[in-house]
Structures are given as C-alpha cells and as structure tokens.
Design a protein around this motif. Structure first.
Motif, PDB file in Angstrom:
ATOM      1  N   LEU A  93     -13.037  41.001 -67.131  1.00  0.00           N
ATOM      2  CA  LEU A  93     -13.044  39.229 -66.949  1.00  0.00           C
ATOM      3  C   LEU A  93     -14.167  38.796 -67.537  1.00  0.00           C
ATOM      4  N   VAL A  94     -15.495  39.316 -67.722  1.00  0.00           N
ATOM      5  CA  VAL A  94     -16.501  38.769 -68.428  1.00  0.00           C
ATOM      6  C   VAL A  94     -16.069  38.932 -70.098  1.00  0.00           C
ATOM      7  N   GLN A  95     -15.668  40.082 -70.399  1.00  0.00           N
ATOM      8  CA  GLN A  95     -15.417  40.143 -71.807  1.00  0.00           C
ATOM      9  C   GLN A  95     -14.045  39.031 -72.403  1.00  0.00           C
ATOM     10  N   HIS A  96     -13.257  38.758 -71.425  1.00  0.00           N
ATOM     11  CA  HIS A  96     -12.417  37.807 -71.709  1.00  0.00           C
ATOM     12  C   HIS A  96     -12.823  36.399 -71.906  1.00  0.00           C
ATOM     13  N   VAL A  97     -13.778  36.152 -70.968  1.00  0.00           N
ATOM     14  CA  VAL A  97     -14.177  34.708 -71.117  1.00  0.00           C
ATOM     15  C   VAL A  97     -15.098  34.493 -72.300  1.00  0.00           C
ATOM     16  N   THR A  98     -15.747  35.547 -72.546  1.00  0.00           N
ATOM     17  CA  THR A  98     -16.772  35.544 -73.943  1.00  0.00           C
ATOM     18  C   THR A  98     -15.985  35.380 -74.923  1.00  0.00           C
TER      19      THR A  98
END
Length: 860
Positions: A93-98
């Motif tokens: 999730l963090v990688q995608h939002v970043t």
C-alpha cells in the motif's frame, strides 16, 4: 520564517554546508533534488531533535499543502481496493501511494518550484563564499604588515570570524621587541600596546623564550603600576598562564607574583595597620586581595601536578610562598606589632589554611615544606603559636570578668552589607588560620620535631604539650554555643568546633595521639571543669553543658584505645602514680554518679542534661567493657546508679500518654515523651554493656534488669541499628556472655532472639533466594560450611554454651511427628535437632528441600 530559533538557524547552516560540499566540483550548477533528500534523511537519522525544528515543521506543512490531497485520494483508492482483495499488505500500500504521488502533476510542480528556490539560494551562498575569501585574504596581509612593524591590535570583540579567536605565534625577534616595549621606562601608550600583544600570544611561546627572564622583571615591576587597568591585564595574563601551562612554566609566573607582593609589603608605600581595620571595598585593597587570591588559587592546584617535575621547581614555589608569608617589620620598627602582614590577607581568603593541608598531604612535598620551615622560616610557626596564645589570654581575661566574648565569625554572617573588617576581626581570622595551620603541622612526626618553639616575650619555650593544653583550654574559655545553635550554622568557625576537629583527628592518628594527647597535663586540662564542679569551686566556663559534651567526646575517644585507657586508669607513668591527684578514672566515675543522682546544682534544669549524662556514661562504658576498667569502677557501684536511674525513667515512660490521631506530633508533650524513651534506651544500653565481661555480667544480674536489657538488644538488632564506632566488641560477644548463665539463656529465649536466629538459618538452608535469577547451575559447595550459612552457624555455636543447652533442652522430648508440612518452620533449638540432625524417618527426609546440605549442616 522570522520566528525561526537559533536551533533552526543551526540546522539550516548544517544543510547548506552539506549542499555546498555536494556542488563543490560543479560550482556553476544547481544541486539535485536527490542530494537534498539524502541530506534531509541523514539529518533525520542523526539528530534526535530533527522533528522539533520550526524549519522542519515548515517543510512538512509546505509538502502537505502541495501534495496532501493527492496522498489522501490515492490512499482511499488503495484502501477500497484492498478490501476487495486487489491490493494486500501494508508495504504494498505504501509503495503504491508513493509511486502515484511521485507521478502526479502536483508533485512535479512542487519540485520545479523547489529547484528554482534552491538555485537562487546556492548562487547567493557562492557569492557570499567568494566575498568571505577575499575579506580573509585582506586580513592576512594586514596582520603580516602589523607584525613586521611590531604592532598588533588587541581585537577583543565577539566577532564571528575565527581569526580573532586564534593564537598568534611569535618569533624570538618579536618577543624581544615585546620585552623592550614593556620596559617601565617606555611611554604608557607603547606599554599598553605591547601588553595587548602579550595577552593574545600563547603563554607557552612567551615562557619558553630566551627573553622571558627580562620580561618577568618588567611584569613584576608593572604589577605596581598605578593604572588599575594595566595591572589588571597582567593579572589576566598570569591567570591564563596558570590555567593553560604545565607546572614547570607556571612556577616562574607564581614566583614572579609572590616576589611582587613581597616587595610591595616591604615598600614604603604600604602603610596598613591591624588596629585600623581593613576596608575591602577600597580600590587599592581590592586589587591587593585579587593578587593574593590568584596566588592562593594556584597554591591549591599546584600539588596535583608538581610531583611530575623536578623537586627544585616545587621548592621554588614553596620557598617564595614562605618568604612572602614571613614578611614583617624589623623588631625596633615603631609599627612592628601592628603590621598588617601578608598572612592576614591569605587568612581572609583561606581561613582554614587549605593550602597548607594540600601541601603537606603527600610525603614528596611535605618533606620540602617542613625542611624549609625548620631551616629558614620557623618564624611562621612562632607567629602562629603567639597568635593562639594572645587569643587565649583575651578569652580567659574576658571570661573571668563574667562578660561574653565577641564571636566575630557569627557577626560576619549577620552583617552581610559591611565590607570592612575591624582590628579584632582581623586578629580572629588570623587566629583561625594559625589554629588550623598548627593542627595540621602536629599530625606529622617531622612537624612535631619543630617543637618546642621559643617566643620573644616568654621565658620558657612552648612545647607540644603546652600547645595541646592551650587547645584544650580553648574548649571552655572561648565562645561556645548550645548544640541546637551549632546545628544552624553550617559555616561555623568558632574556636570550639575548630579545636574539636583537630583533637578528633589526633585521636584517629596512632603515633600523633601517643605523643600529643597521652600526657597527664592534657588529661588534667580536659578534667578541669569536671573537677571544679566536683569540688564546688566557681566555674569560669562558656556554655557549660556544651563544654562537658565536648570533653566527654575526647575522653571517650582516648578510652577506646588500649594505651589511652591505661592512661585514664593509671596515669602517664603507671609505676610512679601521682599521689597528689587521683587517676582520671576516679574523677570521671564520681562525676558520672553525681550526674545520675542530679547532684550538680549548676546543671539542674538544663534541657540537654540527659545528653551530658549519656556522654559521660559512654566514657565509663569504654572503661568497664574491659576487666581492668571494671575492676577500678566496682567500688563506686556505677551499675546500681544506672539501674536506679533506669527504674525511675521506666516509671515515667509508662505514664507517657498514648498518641492521639489529629494531635500535632511536634507538641511539647510528644517531644518530652520521645526524650524520656531515648533516655531509657541509653540507660538500658549502658547496663547491657556490663555483660561484656564475666564479672560485669554478674553485676548486671544483681540489678534485676537482665530481661529488659536482652529485650532491648533484640529490638535494636531487629531495627538493624549500627553499633557505636568506638566499641571494640559487637553484639555477638554480648550474646555469648549472656548465654553463659541460665538466667541469660532464658532471657534470650523469651525475648524472641533464638526464634529469630533459627528462622533466619532455616530460610538460608531451605528457602534460598527466590529473587535471584538462575542463569547457570549452582556449584556444589566444597567448604565445610557454606558461606551463606557461616554467620548463622557461628551465632548458634556461640549461643549454645553448657548452661544454655541445659536450660533450653532439659526435660524436652524430640517431636518425632509422623508428618511435616513443607511450610512448617522450626522456632527453637529442639526443632533444629529434630529436623536437621536426628533424621530417623522418611517424613523428616522428605520435608527437606536440600536434604544433603541441611543434614550435613546439622551434623557439623
């Protein structure tokens, strides 16, 4: 950003320094955004206060305003996708939002704006860097020109430039020129400029130069310059030298300052007199005190380093000091007796002679100091002795007139706005310094070898014994205060407290005590107020109760040592005892009995009378704890007097009202009851200590207070009260003595002492320590008795004498129970025999957690 703090400024400077470093090779280019990110990440990892800076908060707010909406939108999308199973895991999730945020238009616009801002910032920094570099080149060339012309401006401003804070290295030619310009014959302006150069130059360069001897002469003479600013700067140079140079260099500066002061006191311009007093607010006096203070500060610090240098360096410092302190007018000089010598100034700044204490602490320096005192400067010792004699005569004369003596040390505490000292106050300060000086001198054999001393106004010489008698007499002739008052004055410099400190130190030093205190003359001086009270003659003593407490303290310390006890029992020479006066023991025990019977009229009604009684009972206790001492005291029936006083006190303690909730515990009734209970415990303790010897135990039996004494002992042990420092025996000896009689053994049993001992032993054998974390198996004990149980084993062995065994075990059957609970703890000796020794059943064996260890202990 005007509200940024100094911490934010420091953070910005750190970041910009790192940015400049990254663009050093490409001056004209702009730093990359990746470089800035790396710097911020590095600062975040290394600086724990990173997130508290206003600048960081500003950056965070800026980023939130620019791309905050994008992050929230992408987070909501991913959260809904995660619920549907399309995206899994927090990291994903963090990688995608970043990734989505970096690809957004808002992020690109923000980064473009930051690039433009950073290009402007870096360009301005580069320009500032070039300007600073050119400015520094100009400063370098200017400095070189000034050095070539022999001038150097003293830049004392708080500029940010590091050039103003660095040392300027000087060549031999420059130093020689400096010496010439500091010559007192030069104009004032030239000398001031040279002094400015001296203040910024490294002391090591100056002290190591060939020109230093001449420069030293000029500085010594210039210290007397009427211009206060000029001499103040020289003192600053001296102070900097003392703090930043090794001893082999600073001793030359010290001797220069000492020599200057010596010349000043001998000069015609010095005209201060003791009788005229001293106004320390006067500018000239203040300057003089500053010089002496600088001297004294170095005196205290020098001993920590002079052992690492040749002995001749140390001797230079010592001799220059003693030479200064021995300055005085010629005997035929009209103002000789009233001369305000350097010792007075040193005493004002170091009243307890700490400098002398530090100088005589180590054998290395003590030998040199005492050798010089003996050969050249014995007048210092004579002057100190004379000062003590003068003060004693003044006190004695005043006491005989039945008027109080002014204690100037107490007046100084209350009169804080007065910046002047009267003549008597100066004499008192010098007396305190002399007292501490002599007290330190007499500790060492080399110092005692300097006595006797011959004074000019006395036919007979003053020996060590004369001096100790003088010290002792100061206890009751000099001003004194009640014990309650002494506790409130933390900086008390009264003669009584100072003399007590000296005598207590003497009592702790074996060789010193034998030579100084163990004489009939000193003991007679200690007993003087006691004999006066016994004979009924008029007593000229300041604060009688406090004096008696101090006398008892010294007598108790003397009686605690075998040689001292022999002196009190038989006198200085045991074989030729004096017939004209009885031994000290007789005077002490007679006085103690009179105190217990309240037969001293001058002390009747005194609030601290119980303290006086307890102090003298303790002196007697130090004597009757030995067979010899007890034999001397038996005819007086002291044990009966103490027992009688205890019975009266116990009746009073029974009438003490029960404390009521809500009543102030500090009321007079409560305080009185506490004092009664404390006095009762003191008397019980005194009776209990009669059992230290077999005959003393018999006397204790005769008083009928055995049970009460044993109960008191067990209560004291339960509270873990420490025994008094003067006692050479402990409670173990007393318990052993008490257990040798049937009555004593029964008293130990009924008090609970034996039960507590057996319970503690069982806990050590069977329970162990539950709070100890076991990290490795316990090793098998190889000692005959495990160390943890050794104390309990010895206590049991000492307790079980034949009378005790007969009383505790006669007509008792071994329990031999069919079952033993694991929680069942032995409480007496018969239980220990049953559980640890006679293991004649499986039930007894299974009831033990540590069968082998416990059974072996029992058998031993």
């Amino acid at each position: 950003m005007s509200h940024f703090t100094s911490e934010d400024e420091a953070l910005l400077q750190s970041m910009l320094r790192q940015l400049l470093q990254s663009v050093k090779e490409k001056i004209t280019g702009a730093p990359s955004v990746e470089c800035a990110e790396e710097i911020l990440l590095h600062l975040e990892e290394t600086d724990e206060n990173f997130h508290n800076y206003e600048f960081v908060k500003y950056l965070r707010q800026y980023i939130n305003n620019a791309v905050g909406s994008v992050i929230e939108e992408e987070t909501e999308k991913c959260t809904s996708a995660q619920n549907q199973g399309e995206v899994s895991g927090y990291d994903t999730l963090v990688q995608h939002v970043t990734k989505k945020t970096r690809e957004s238009r808002e992020y690109r616009e923000m980064m473009h704006a930051w690039k433009n801002i950073m290009m402007v910032v870096v360009e301005s920094l580069i320009n500032k860097f070039e300007e600073d570099r050119m400015h520094n080149k100009e400063l370098d060339s200017k400095t070189k020109k000034e050095h070539q012309s022999g001038y150097y401006t003293d830049n004392c401003s708080d500029s940010d430039s590091s050039f103003n804070q660095s040392y300027t290295f000087m060549s031999q030619e420059q130093l020689q020129l400096l010496v010439e310009r500091l010559d007192p014959i030069q104009p004032k302006e030239v000398r001031q400029e040279a002094l400015q150069t001296l203040c910024v130059a490294p002391p090591s360069d100056i002290l190591n130069s060939e020109s230093w001897p001449d420069l030293r002469k000029h500085l010594t003479m210039s210290l007397s310059d009427p211009d206060a600013t000029f001499s103040e700067k020289i003192l600053r140079f001296y102070a900097k030298t003392f703090s930043s140079s090794p001893f082999n260099m600073t001793r030359e500066v010290y001797t220069s300052l000492a020599r200057h002061l010596e010349l000043y006191f001998l000069s015609g311009e010095y005209s201060l007199r003791v009788s005229a007093g001293l106004d320390v607010s006067n500018t000239d006096i203040n300057r003089l005190l500053k010089k002496v203070r600088l001297l004294n500060e170095y005196q205290k610090e020098a001993p920590s380093s002079w052992i690492r240098h040749p002995e001749k360096y140390m001797e230079e410092v010592v001799e220059s000091t003693l030479s200064l302190l021995s300055v005085k007018h010629e005997p035929n000089h009209p103002a000789s007796p009233d001369f305000l010598s350097p010792v007075y100034f040193l005493a004002l700044l170091d009243i307890k002679a700490v400098w002398f204490k530090k100088w005589t602490h180590a054998y290395y320096s003590r030998t040199a100091v005492l050798r010089l005192l003996e050969k050249k400067y014995k007048s210092l010792i004579n002057a100190a002795v004379q000062q003590c004699l003068d003060y004693f005569e003044f006190c004695k004369a005043t006491v005989n007139k039945n008027s109080g003596v002014n204690d100037f040390s107490q007046q100084r505490c209350s009169d804080k706005q007065n910046f002047s000292y009267t003549g008597p106050e100066l004499q008192y300060v010098y007396f305190v310094h002399s007292l501490c000086f002599l007290g330190r001198l007499l500790i060492y054999k080399q110092g005692r070898n300097l006595f006797p001393v011959q004074l000019k106004n006395k036919k007979d010489s003053v020996s060590i014994t004369n001096l100790l008698v003088l010290f002792t007499q100061l206890i009751y002739y000099s001003p004194s205060y009640p014990r309650t008052a002494l506790a409130t004055h933390t900086g008390n410099y009264s003669p009584v407290s100072l003399v007590m400190e000296i005598l207590q130190v003497f009592c702790d030093q074996t060789g010193c005590t034998a030579e100084c205190l163990y004489t009939d003359a000193v003991i007679d001086a200690l007993l003087h107020p006691i004999q006066s009270l016994l004979s009924g003659t008029e007593v000229y003593v300041n604060c009688l109760e406090t004096t008696l407490i101090h006398v008892a303290d010294i007598l108790a310390r003397i009686a605690a040592v075998e040689d001292g006890l022999s002196l009190l029992l038989y006198g200085e020479n045991e074989k030729t005892a004096r017939e004209d006066s009885p031994a000290a023991v007789h005077v002490i025990v007679q006085f103690t009995k009179k105190l217990l019977h309240d037969d001293i009229s001058l002390l009747s009604g005194s609030e601290i009378l119980p303290v006086v009684k307890g102090a003298f009972i303790f002196v007697c206790r130090q004597m009757y704890r030995t067979c010899e001492g007890l034999q001397m005291l038996i005819p007086y029936g002291l044990h009966e007097s103490i027992a009688e006083a205890w019975k009266k006190t116990s009746l009073l303690s029974e009438r003490v009202p029960t404390p009521v909730t809500g009543v102030d515990s500090t009321s007079s009734v409560s305080l009185e009851s506490k004092n009664i209970l404390l006095w009762e415990e003191t008397l019980l303790d005194a009776l209990l200590n009669f059992s230290a010897t077999p005959k003393g135990l018999f006397l204790l039996h005769s008083t009928g207070s055995m049970n009460d004494c044993v109960n008191f002992m067990f209560s004291s042990l339960s509270k873990k009260l420490q025994t008094n420092e003067y006692e050479g025996f402990g409670n173990r000896v007393i318990v052993t003595q008490i257990a040798t009689t049937p009555t004593g053994a029964v008293a130990l049993q009924s008090s609970g002492f034996i039960k507590a001992l057996v319970t503690e032993l069982w806990a050590l054998l069977e329970c162990g320590k539950d709070d100890v974390r076991i990290t490795q198996p316990k090793s098998t004990p190889v000692d005959p008795i495990d160390r943890s149980c050794q104390k309990s084993f010895l206590s049991l062995i000492n307790l079980l004498t034949y009378p005790a065994v007969f009383e505790l075990l006669s007509k008792q059957d071994i329990p031999n129970k069919p079952m033993y609970s694991l929680r069942e703890v032995p409480t007496d000796i018969i239980d220990i025999i049953d559980r640890l020794i006679i293991l004649n059943s499986e039930a007894k064996i299974h009831s033990l957690f540590s069968y082998e260890q416990s059974h072996i202990f029992g058998l031993r």
